[in-house]
Design a protein around this motif. Structure first.
Motif, short mmCIF file in Angstrom:
data_model
loop_
_atom_site.label_atom_id
_atom_site.label_comp_id
_atom_site.label_asym_id
_atom_site.label_seq_id
_atom_site.Cartn_x
_atom_site.Cartn_y
_atom_site.Cartn_z
N ASN A 130 0.80 -1.23 0.00
CA ASN A 130 0.00 0.00 0.00
C ASN A 130 0.83 1.27 0.00
O ASN A 130 0.27 2.36 -0.15
N LEU A 131 2.15 1.16 0.16
CA LEU A 131 2.99 2.35 0.21
C LEU A 131 2.88 3.22 -1.05
O LEU A 131 2.82 4.46 -0.93
N PRO A 132 2.87 2.67 -2.28
CA PRO A 132 2.72 3.55 -3.45
C PRO A 132 1.44 4.37 -3.43
O PRO A 132 1.45 5.56 -3.79
N ILE A 133 0.34 3.77 -3.00
CA ILE A 133 -0.93 4.50 -2.94
C ILE A 133 -0.85 5.62 -1.91
O ILE A 133 -1.32 6.75 -2.15
N VAL A 134 -0.26 5.33 -0.76
CA VAL A 134 -0.14 6.34 0.30
C VAL A 134 0.71 7.51 -0.18
O VAL A 134 0.35 8.68 0.02
N ILE A 135 1.84 7.22 -0.82
CA ILE A 135 2.71 8.29 -1.31
C ILE A 135 2.00 9.11 -2.37
O ILE A 135 2.08 10.35 -2.38
N TRP A 136 1.30 8.47 -3.28
CA TRP A 136 0.60 9.19 -4.34
C TRP A 136 -0.47 10.12 -3.75
O TRP A 136 -0.61 11.27 -4.17
N MET A 137 -1.24 9.62 -2.79
CA MET A 137 -2.30 10.45 -2.20
C MET A 137 -1.70 11.63 -1.44
O MET A 137 -2.16 12.77 -1.60
N LEU A 138 -0.68 11.38 -0.63
CA LEU A 138 -0.07 12.48 0.12
C LEU A 138 0.62 13.47 -0.80
O LEU A 138 0.60 14.68 -0.55
N TYR A 139 1.22 12.97 -1.85
CA TYR A 139 1.85 13.86 -2.83
C TYR A 139 0.81 14.81 -3.44
O TYR A 139 1.07 16.01 -3.60
N THR A 140 -0.35 14.27 -3.76
CA THR A 140 -1.42 15.11 -4.32
C THR A 140 -1.88 16.16 -3.31
O THR A 140 -2.09 17.33 -3.67
N TYR A 141 -2.03 15.78 -2.04
CA TYR A 141 -2.46 16.73 -1.02
C TYR A 141 -1.39 17.80 -0.78
O TYR A 141 -1.70 18.99 -0.66
N PHE A 142 -0.13 17.39 -0.71
CA PHE A 142 0.95 18.34 -0.43
C PHE A 142 1.11 19.35 -1.55
O PHE A 142 1.51 20.50 -1.31
N ARG A 143 0.81 18.94 -2.77
CA ARG A 143 0.92 19.86 -3.90
C ARG A 143 -0.06 21.02 -3.80
O ARG A 143 0.16 22.07 -4.40
#
Length: 274
Positions: free
Chosen positions: A149-162
């Motif tokens: 699940n790490l790729p999904i977590v990073i992708w979601m947080l990356y979207t929020y941080f942007r």
């Protein structure tokens, strides 16, 4: 100005939305109703009128200790989620606020790992877990679910941080904030809705993971998904008992989703409206 919608269209949209919601929720409803039937009633055909027996729940608890796989599911899902967040928050920060020319390639590479069939790496992962002593352990399942699940977590947080203005972080740096303080005291509080929704979704994904849980666990670390699978045997499927075990397995996650739906929706729509 907002476009006016007639009362007839509102009623039509409402009916359509409830119809779609009922179709989506019907399998869960039917599973719950079947759990209160006898085995003969469960295989007789589709019926929404159960006999009201609690025999299946008693047998599920007596034949399989529900509390042990329940605690395994809690430890594995929560543990893998927390570890994934500890790794993903600084990773997403670096890609969102200090991108390089390889950042997009790294993001696509992480996403591509979710496209590979899990069965393709089953044998090497099983042998690796066997040789390292991680087979049928909570730690082993926590590690594998974290990696999944790490790729999904990073992708979601990356979207929020942007969606967070970089000027705020620059102001924190000018005030003397270190990298640790910038992430913990500035970035993380601003992204609480996104982090909360990511946490909830990751717990749900880890809770429902069946492929790795069944194949890398036996008796000691078996979660609720393995408990449900145990009611499928060469003698046949015990539909009523299977439904009772499934109801017990999905009840905690449904309750958590019900009480956290506002936070979940807020996090999923974070940054969508300026």
């Amino acid at each position: 100005m907002a476009r006016a919608i007639s009362t007839r269209r509102k009623i039509g949209f409402t009916i359509a939305a409830w119809a779609v919601a009922f179709v989506i929720f019907f399998p869960i409803l039917y599973t719950v109703l079947t759990s209160f039937k006898t085995e003969a009633e469960a295989i007789a055909g589709i019926s929404l009128v159960p006999s009201g027996t609690f025999e299946n729940y008693v047998e599920v608890q007596s034949q399989r200790d529900y509390f042990k796989p329940f605690m395994n599911s809690v430890v594995i899902s929560v543990g893998s989620t927390l570890i994934a967040l500890l790794i993903a928050i600084p990773s997403a920060w670096s890609m969102a606020f200090s991108p390089t020319k390889r950042t997009k390639d790294v993001l696509m590479w992480m996403l591509s790992t979710k496209m590979m069939p899990a069965v393709g790496v089953l044998v090497p992962m099983y042998l690796l877990f066997r040789d390292t002593g991680l087979l049928d352990t909570r730690l082993g399942l926590t590690i594998i679910l974290t990696l999944i699940n790490l790729p999904i977590v990073i992708w979601m947080l990356y979207t929020y941080f942007r969606e967070i203005p970089g000027e705020i972080l620059e102001a924190a740096r000018m005030d003397g904030a270190t990298l640790f303080n910038e992430i913990v005291y500035v970035l993380t509080p601003m992204a609480v809705p996104g982090i909360a929704s990511t946490l909830l979704l990751n717990i749900i994904l880890a809770w429902n993971e069946a492929f790795w849980s069944i194949r890398l666990s036996a008796a000691n670390a078996a979660p609720l998904t393995a408990l449900i699978a145990s009611f499928s045997s060469p003698q046949g499927l015990f539909w009523a008992k299977l439904s009772a075990a499934s109801t017990l397995a999905i009840a905690p996650i449904l309750i958590m989703g019900w009480f956290s739906q506002r936070q979940l929706v807020r996090g999923l729509t974070f940054g969508a409206v300026k």
